[in-house]
Design a protein around this motif. Sequence first.
Motif, PDB file in Angstrom:
ATOM      1  N   ALA A   1      -3.185  -2.138  10.573  1.00 53.72           N
ATOM      2  CA  ALA A   1      -3.918  -1.604   9.422  1.00 53.72           C
ATOM      3  C   ALA A   1      -3.894  -2.589   8.267  1.00 53.72           C
ATOM      4  O   ALA A   1      -4.919  -2.772   7.566  1.00 53.72           O
ATOM      5  N   LEU A   2      -2.761  -3.236   8.048  1.00 57.80           N
ATOM      6  CA  LEU A   2      -2.653  -4.208   6.963  1.00 57.80           C
ATOM      7  C   LEU A   2      -3.565  -5.406   7.219  1.00 57.80           C
ATOM      8  O   LEU A   2      -4.219  -5.913   6.287  1.00 57.80           O
ATOM      9  N   ALA A   3      -3.627  -5.859   8.467  1.00 61.20           N
ATOM     10  CA  ALA A   3      -4.502  -6.990   8.798  1.00 61.20           C
ATOM     11  C   ALA A   3      -5.966  -6.626   8.574  1.00 61.20           C
ATOM     12  O   ALA A   3      -6.751  -7.434   8.051  1.00 61.20           O
ATOM     13  N   ASN A   4      -6.345  -5.424   8.940  1.00 59.89           N
ATOM     14  CA  ASN A   4      -7.730  -4.981   8.739  1.00 59.89           C
ATOM     15  C   ASN A   4      -8.042  -4.803   7.269  1.00 59.89           C
ATOM     16  O   ASN A   4      -9.142  -5.157   6.795  1.00 59.89           O
ATOM     17  N   LEU A   5      -7.073  -4.280   6.502  1.00 62.33           N
ATOM     18  CA  LEU A   5      -7.269  -4.042   5.074  1.00 62.33           C
ATOM     19  C   LEU A   5      -7.386  -5.340   4.285  1.00 62.33           C
ATOM     20  O   LEU A   5      -8.197  -5.436   3.350  1.00 62.33           O
ATOM     21  N   SER A   6      -6.609  -6.331   4.641  1.00 64.29           N
ATOM     22  CA  SER A   6      -6.563  -7.567   3.854  1.00 64.29           C
ATOM     23  C   SER A   6      -7.595  -8.601   4.270  1.00 64.29           C
ATOM     24  O   SER A   6      -7.598  -9.713   3.743  1.00 64.29           O
ATOM     25  N   SER A   7      -8.500  -8.250   5.161  1.00 65.03           N
ATOM     26  CA  SER A   7      -9.567  -9.162   5.571  1.00 65.03           C
ATOM     27  C   SER A   7     -10.832  -8.877   4.767  1.00 65.03           C
ATOM     28  O   SER A   7     -11.246  -7.716   4.634  1.00 65.03           O
ATOM     29  N   ALA A   8     -11.446  -9.921   4.267  1.00 63.71           N
ATOM     30  CA  ALA A   8     -12.682  -9.751   3.493  1.00 63.71           C
ATOM     31  C   ALA A   8     -13.797  -9.165   4.346  1.00 63.71           C
ATOM     32  O   ALA A   8     -14.695  -8.474   3.832  1.00 63.71           O
ATOM     33  N   VAL A   9     -13.752  -9.435   5.634  1.00 60.71           N
ATOM     34  CA  VAL A   9     -14.816  -8.976   6.536  1.00 60.71           C
ATOM     35  C   VAL A   9     -14.662  -7.504   6.885  1.00 60.71           C
ATOM     36  O   VAL A   9     -15.655  -6.765   6.942  1.00 60.71           O
ATOM     37  N   THR A  10     -13.449  -7.060   7.100  1.00 66.37           N
ATOM     38  CA  THR A  10     -13.231  -5.706   7.611  1.00 66.37           C
ATOM     39  C   THR A  10     -12.642  -4.738   6.596  1.00 66.37           C
ATOM     40  O   THR A  10     -12.535  -3.540   6.885  1.00 66.37           O
ATOM     41  N   SER A  11     -12.243  -5.201   5.420  1.00 67.47           N
ATOM     42  CA  SER A  11     -11.553  -4.320   4.479  1.00 67.47           C
ATOM     43  C   SER A  11     -12.443  -3.192   3.971  1.00 67.47           C
ATOM     44  O   SER A  11     -12.031  -2.033   3.922  1.00 67.47           O
ATOM     45  N   GLY A  12     -13.647  -3.536   3.543  1.00 69.00           N
ATOM     46  CA  GLY A  12     -14.533  -2.527   2.969  1.00 69.00           C
ATOM     47  C   GLY A  12     -14.129  -2.121   1.571  1.00 69.00           C
ATOM     48  O   GLY A  12     -14.573  -1.087   1.062  1.00 69.00           O
ATOM     49  N   THR A  13     -13.257  -2.912   0.923  1.00 71.03           N
ATOM     50  CA  THR A  13     -12.812  -2.640  -0.437  1.00 71.03           C
ATOM     51  C   THR A  13     -12.943  -3.901  -1.275  1.00 71.03           C
ATOM     52  O   THR A  13     -13.131  -5.004  -0.753  1.00 71.03           O
ATOM     53  N   GLU A  14     -12.826  -3.718  -2.586  1.00 68.76           N
ATOM     54  CA  GLU A  14     -12.850  -4.866  -3.485  1.00 68.76           C
ATOM     55  C   GLU A  14     -11.449  -5.371  -3.795  1.00 68.76           C
ATOM     56  O   GLU A  14     -11.304  -6.384  -4.476  1.00 68.76           O
ATOM     57  N   TRP A  15     -10.428  -4.669  -3.303  1.00 67.25           N
ATOM     58  CA  TRP A  15      -9.055  -5.062  -3.612  1.00 67.25           C
ATOM     59  C   TRP A  15      -8.320  -5.502  -2.341  1.00 67.25           C
ATOM     60  O   TRP A  15      -7.128  -5.277  -2.176  1.00 67.25           O
ATOM     61  N   TYR A  16      -9.074  -6.128  -1.467  1.00 69.27           N
ATOM     62  CA  TYR A  16      -8.514  -6.564  -0.192  1.00 69.27           C
ATOM     63  C   TYR A  16      -7.575  -7.761  -0.318  1.00 69.27           C
ATOM     64  O   TYR A  16      -6.710  -7.971   0.534  1.00 69.27           O
ATOM     65  N   ASP A  17      -7.751  -8.563  -1.350  1.00 72.25           N
ATOM     66  CA  ASP A  17      -6.981  -9.807  -1.477  1.00 72.25           C
ATOM     67  C   ASP A  17      -5.597  -9.475  -2.057  1.00 72.25           C
ATOM     68  O   ASP A  17      -5.374  -9.533  -3.267  1.00 72.25           O
ATOM     69  N   LEU A  18      -4.664  -9.158  -1.189  1.00 74.82           N
ATOM     70  CA  LEU A  18      -3.335  -8.725  -1.614  1.00 74.82           C
ATOM     71  C   LEU A  18      -2.383  -9.913  -1.695  1.00 74.82           C
ATOM     72  O   LEU A  18      -2.360 -10.766  -0.808  1.00 74.82           O
ATOM     73  N   ASP A  19      -1.603  -9.935  -2.787  1.00 78.92           N
ATOM     74  CA  ASP A  19      -0.580 -10.981  -2.866  1.00 78.92           C
ATOM     75  C   ASP A  19       0.674 -10.512  -2.143  1.00 78.92           C
ATOM     76  O   ASP A  19       0.724  -9.412  -1.568  1.00 78.92           O
ATOM     77  N   ALA A  20       1.733 -11.332  -2.185  1.00 75.71           N
ATOM     78  CA  ALA A  20       2.947 -11.025  -1.426  1.00 75.71           C
ATOM     79  C   ALA A  20       3.607  -9.736  -1.912  1.00 75.71           C
ATOM     80  O   ALA A  20       4.091  -8.928  -1.095  1.00 75.71           O
ATOM     81  N   ILE A  21       3.617  -9.524  -3.226  1.00 76.46           N
ATOM     82  CA  ILE A  21       4.257  -8.318  -3.756  1.00 76.46           C
ATOM     83  C   ILE A  21       3.475  -7.074  -3.346  1.00 76.46           C
ATOM     84  O   ILE A  21       4.057  -6.060  -2.940  1.00 76.46           O
ATOM     85  N   GLN A  22       2.149  -7.136  -3.424  1.00 74.59           N
ATOM     86  CA  GLN A  22       1.324  -5.993  -3.033  1.00 74.59           C
ATOM     87  C   GLN A  22       1.451  -5.704  -1.537  1.00 74.59           C
ATOM     88  O   GLN A  22       1.543  -4.547  -1.128  1.00 74.59           O
TER      89      GLN A  22
END
Length: 605
Positions: free
Chosen positions: A173-194
């Motif tokens: 789920a994290l891999a899908n969420l943090s991908s620009a292609v598959t996230s579907g959100t504007e906050w997909y670019d997560l840093d290490a803390i997030q």
Amino acid sequence: KPATLRRATGVHRAPGGMSNTCLSVASGVGTSCRVHRRKIARDTSWTRASLPTRNFSASPKIRGQTRLIKNAHARVPSGASPGFSPGGDMMRFSKHGPGFSPRMSVDDGPRAASLDNEADPEEVSLLEMTSEKRVPVSKEKIAVDWRATGLAFVFPAIGGLLFGWDIGVTSGALANLSSAVTSGTEWYDLDAIQTGAVVSASLAGALTASALAAVSLGDKLGSKRELQLAALLYFIGSCAQGAAPSLGLLVAGRFAYGLGIGFAMHAAPMYVSETAPSRVRGLLISVKEGFIVGGILLGYLGCFVINGEEGGWRPLLAASAPVAAALALGMSGLPDSPRWLAQKGAGEGEVRFALQKVRGKVAVGEQFESEISLIMTQSAGVKTGGIGDLFQKRNLKPLYVGLSVVLFQQITGQPSVLYYAEQVFEAAGYDSSQGAGVSVILGLFKLVMTGVAVKYVDTLGRRPLLLGGVSVMTLATFVLGACSSSLASGSGASIDQNTATASVVAVFMYVGAYQVSFGPIAWLLVGEIFPQRVRSAAVGAATLTNFGSNFLVSLYLPTIIEDFGRAGTYYLFSAMCVVALVSIYLTVVETKGKTLEEIEEQMTR
């Protein structure tokens, strides 16, 4: 020969009407000379020698006729010697004089009335010599109503399934969420803390719930209502994660889901152990571990299904909501734990009804009544103990055993072995695409080995599986340490194939040994060794120890590897396995086939 008998018995003249044999029996039994008594007894009609077969079982009536009957003198014929009937050299026990027993000499006084009902050692021996058709039924032969017992088990086990599901879906789920292609959100670019917040939020929730359950909440609710609360939190958490419009709400949803994990992992082993028949208690709690592994595998499958799908993480994280609802509905149809009810002051009728409901149609007979009696004796009206009561002297041994096994479960190498499993497989010749399936391969193997534990935990017992499994884990981590240096330094063709193969074998050895020892049996012991008065607090402390040590190992493992190297880390885990072996050997007792009340007596004396 008559002279010899006189010297042996100390009687020099036989009274009129009594033969030397009768006199020697009376006098010999009157003394404490067991050897002489047995020799003379061969001449009488009431000994084993005169019984039809060796398997003859003397009835209480037969033996009872050898005891004092207060009004026996009323039935003694005139002219009969006190305590004996006339008629030759054979003793007759149908008529005794007042105050006399065939096991008394003519010079003994009457027996005290309070001793008349004492168990006769010879009677006990005779009763033990039963025929094959009259062999007492042992606990292991008591029937189990699998419909009733299965229902009381499967819904608490679903709580473990949902825990395993979260472990399995998190990375996908994290891999899908943090991908620009598959996230579907504007906050997909997560840093290490997030990213860390998303991953660790459920663990934080589990720690919080474990602490609350240990302090007082678990005992106030009881394991049934605690599981219903866990189901509600599972449902809320999964729905919140699937519909999260922002990162903050996603983290909040995962925290709520983690609360459900903590309450479920606290309540499930207690409910199963307090309701399951002692014959299959180990089997059922081991199967619950299988539910956790099954949940992990289902999570991996779910990650495969949503791979590459836009917004696939949402249905993946929300998919557990229907299962959580099923858990809530299933628990509503089950009774409270009978032992918890007794502890809270419920009457015997209510306790009996609850136990009958989870045991089904076989909840009858002497064994069932004995268990009810034990529950009411040891649990009824017992004041609940808190965290402070865990440190009373009588509770220290079970507390140490319970906390140590869940601690060793986490610090004997499991995270490190699994973390580097993919690299070990790739070094043995698997390509990248095959290496990506290592988690599934090991998950299936874990499920198979959990089945081995399920099969043998109630036959071989807890101690042999723990000691044997941890011994293999010790060897496996040592082999991984020996092989890891060459694997780390080599690359491609320069890697020795034998070393790589040995590492793969060691990984399977470790995973298999873990699944027949610490995997299921740590939680089995946690559910059954604690006294009823402090069980909720103690299981909460064990759950808190488990999740807390898991968090600390995950946090500091990279630092340990950096300081000691991979080989040194494996050697460190091997040394911890040796410490665990010594601790288990010295402190863990065998509990198979025993009721919780019997275990409590054994652990606290």
